[in-house]
Design an enzyme around this catalytic site. Structure first.
Site, short mmCIF file in Angstrom:
data_model
loop_
_atom_site.label_atom_id
_atom_site.label_comp_id
_atom_site.label_asym_id
_atom_site.label_seq_id
_atom_site.Cartn_x
_atom_site.Cartn_y
_atom_site.Cartn_z
N ARG A 92 -19.51 -110.46 -39.30
CA ARG A 92 -19.83 -111.53 -37.93
C ARG A 92 -20.45 -112.72 -38.35
O ARG A 92 -20.39 -113.85 -37.67
CB ARG A 92 -20.40 -110.96 -36.70
CG ARG A 92 -20.69 -112.01 -35.50
CD ARG A 92 -20.65 -111.26 -34.05
NE ARG A 92 -21.34 -110.04 -34.26
CZ ARG A 92 -22.77 -110.07 -34.63
NH1 ARG A 92 -23.35 -111.13 -34.77
NH2 ARG A 92 -23.43 -108.63 -34.54
N TYR A 120 -7.36 -133.52 -23.98
CA TYR A 120 -7.13 -132.12 -23.68
C TYR A 120 -7.37 -131.76 -22.60
O TYR A 120 -8.85 -131.67 -22.40
CB TYR A 120 -7.36 -131.38 -25.08
CG TYR A 120 -6.88 -130.17 -25.11
CD1 TYR A 120 -5.34 -130.00 -25.47
CD2 TYR A 120 -7.48 -128.83 -25.09
CE1 TYR A 120 -4.76 -128.82 -25.32
CE2 TYR A 120 -6.86 -127.53 -25.12
CZ TYR A 120 -5.43 -127.68 -25.13
OH TYR A 120 -4.69 -126.36 -24.99
N ASP A 173 -12.39 -135.52 -31.26
CA ASP A 173 -11.23 -134.44 -31.52
C ASP A 173 -10.15 -135.21 -32.35
O ASP A 173 -9.55 -136.10 -31.78
CB ASP A 173 -10.71 -134.03 -29.93
CG ASP A 173 -9.66 -133.03 -29.98
OD1 ASP A 173 -8.99 -132.89 -31.23
OD2 ASP A 173 -9.86 -132.29 -29.03
N LYS A 207 -2.26 -126.57 -34.71
CA LYS A 207 -1.30 -127.63 -34.76
C LYS A 207 -0.86 -128.07 -36.12
O LYS A 207 -0.53 -127.11 -36.79
CB LYS A 207 -1.78 -129.13 -34.20
CG LYS A 207 -2.52 -128.76 -32.45
CD LYS A 207 -1.36 -128.10 -31.50
CE LYS A 207 -2.18 -127.55 -30.40
NZ LYS A 207 -3.28 -128.15 -29.88
#
Ligand SMILES: *Cc1c(COP(=O)(O)O)cnc(C)c1O
Length: 354
Positions: A42, A94, A158, A183
Site C-alpha cells: 500500500r 469535469y 486538469d 483517456k
C-alpha cells in the site's frame, strides 16, 4: 544534443535498463523482505515507480499515481483544502470534480474556462481545465498562474485532454497537474487510471502520504497497462490529431458549434498554440437534437457511442445525457486511430454531408 522528440521520450521513458526486460513488468507483491526500498504494497510498488518516473519526467515534476482520475483529483483536493477555504473551479470542467467539492466544506467559485477570472485574493486553490471538457475552451495557464501566485494561491491544471505530450503546465508556472490517464495516456479503453504531478516535493509527499493512508491505491496490473499505453502515446496522438484536423475541414461550415483548438479558425487557437506543444483528437460539434445524434450514430459504421475519449476507436458522446449544462445535440467527438480517409468518409456520410 537538442531536446529529444516525443516519440523517443515516451519509448525510452517506459523501457527497462540493460539486463532488464525492455518494458517494466507488473510486481504484485503485498509484502517484501525488509531491507530494500519496498516493504508493503500500500506504501510503494516498483511498477508505480516506473510509471511515476516516466510521467514525472515528461511533466517536469514529482508524480504520484492513482487508480482513477477522480482518485487523483479528490486526493489532491483533500490534501490542499481545509474547511472554509476558497476554490476556483471551471464551470465547464469535469462534472464529478464539481460534485466532489459540492460535498466538501469549502467555498466554490465557478468560472468558465475562457474567463473572465475574478481576483484570486483569499483563494487557496485555482483548478483550471484547458482545453476544457466538453466545450474545448482554453485559458492562459502562465498568466493565471502568475495571478494566483501573486494572491498566494496554488494553481492546478486538469491536463487530461491535452496529455503530458500536449501541454506541460508546470513549465508554464502551474504548481500541480492532475489527469485521468483512462483517456489518451493508457489509450486502449481497457483501464482506469490517474495521476497528480507536483512541482513541490513537500506537497508531493503530502499527496503520496494521503494515498498510503486512504488506501485507494492502483493495482500493479492496471499500472502496467497504463505504462504500456504511454509508450505509444506519440504515435496515437499523431494519428488522432491528423484525423481531427481532417474532420474539422470536412465539417467546417456544415455543422454548428464546431470546435477544435488545433484549427487556426478556432477562437481558442491563439492561446492554445502558444501554450500547447501539439493538439489531439478531441472535437466538439452540435447537431440539432438528441434524435439527430442518435441517427448519426445509427448510420455510422466506425463511430461508437461511448463516454470516454482518447482511445484507439473513434467515439461520440452526447454530453447532455450526463447532465452537462450544454445543448441536447452537443457531441464530444474523439477521433481514434482509424485511417483518416475511412473516418472522414464515414462521418461525412453518417451526417448526411456527402
Ligand atoms: C475522465 C476525466 C476525469 C475523471 O477521470 P476517471 O479516470 O474517469 O476517474 C477527470 N477530468 C477529466 C477532464 C476527465 O476527462
Amino acid at each position: 544534443m537538442s531536446e529529444l522528440g516525443d516519440g523517443t521520450r515516451v519509448v525510452h521513458a517506459v523501457s527497462g535498463a540493460p539486463g532488464e526486460p525492455f518494458g517494466a513488468q507488473p510486481v504484485f507483491a503485498s509484502a517484501y523482505h525488509l531491507g530494500g526500498e519496498d516493504y508493503y504494497g500500500r506504501a510503494g510498488n516498483p511498477t508505480w515507480r516506473a510509471l511515476e518516473t516516466a510521467l514525472g519526467s515528461l511533466e517536469g515534476g514529482e508524480c504520484v499515481v492513482f487508480p482513477s482520475g477522480m482518485a487523483a483529483i479528490s486526493t489532491l483536493l483533500r490534501s490542499v483544502l481545509s474547511t472554509g477555504d476558497t476554490l476556483v473551479l471551471p464551470s465547464d470542467g469535469y462534472f464529478l470534480t464539481r460534485k466532489f467539492v459540492s460535498e466538501m466544506d469549502v467555498n466554490v467559485v465557478e468560472v468558465p474556462t475562457a474567463g473572465p477570472y475574478p481576483s484570486f485574493e483569499g483563494v487557496r486553490l485555482v483548478l483550471l481545465e484547458t482545453p476544457s471538457n466538453p466545450g474545448l475552451d482554453v485559458c492562459d495557464i502562465a498568466e493565471l498562474a502568475a495571478a494566483a501566485h501573486e494572491a498566494g494561491a496554488l494553481l492546478a491544471v486538469d491536463n487530461t485532454t491535452a496529455t503530458p505530450l500536449g501541454q506541460r503546465p508546470i513549465e508554464l508556472g502551474a504548481d500541480v497537474v492532475v489527469a485521468s490517464d483512462t483517456k489518451a495516456v493508457a489509450g486502449h479503453s481497457d483501464v482506469l487510471f490517474g495521476h497528480v504531478t507536483l512541482a513541490s516535493a513537500e506537497l508531493a509527499e503530502r499527496v503520496r502520504s494521503a494515498r498510503t493512508v486512504n488506501g485507494a491505491i492502483p493495482g500493479p496490473f492496471e499500472t502496467w497497462l497504463a505504462l504500456r499505453g504511454l509508450g505509444t502515446l506519440d504515435l496515437r496522438l499523431a494519428r488522432q490529431a491528423e484525423n481531427a484536423a481532417a474532420l474539422y475541414s470536412a465539417l467546417s461550415g456544415r455543422v454548428a458549434g464546431l470546435r477544435w483548438p488545433g484549427a487556426p479558425e478556432d477562437p481558442a487557437h491563439l492561446v492554445a498554440a502558444q501554450q500547447m506543444r501539439r493538439f489531439n483528437g478531441v472535437l466538439t460539434f452540435e447537431l440539432e437534437s438528441a434524435e439527430a445524434v442518435e441517427a448519426f450514430l445509427a448510420r455510422s459504421r466506425l463511430v461508437s457511442a461511448a463516454t470516454s475519449f482518447g482511445g484507439l476507436h473513434s467515439t461520440a458522446d452526447r454530453r447532455a445525457q450526463w447532465g452537462d449544462p450544454v445543448p441536447e445535440g452537443l457531441v464530444r467527438f474523439s477521433a481514434g486511430c482509424e485511417d483518416t480517409r475511412d473516418l472522414v468518409a464515414d462521418v461525412s456520410h453518417s451526417l448526411g454531408l456527402d
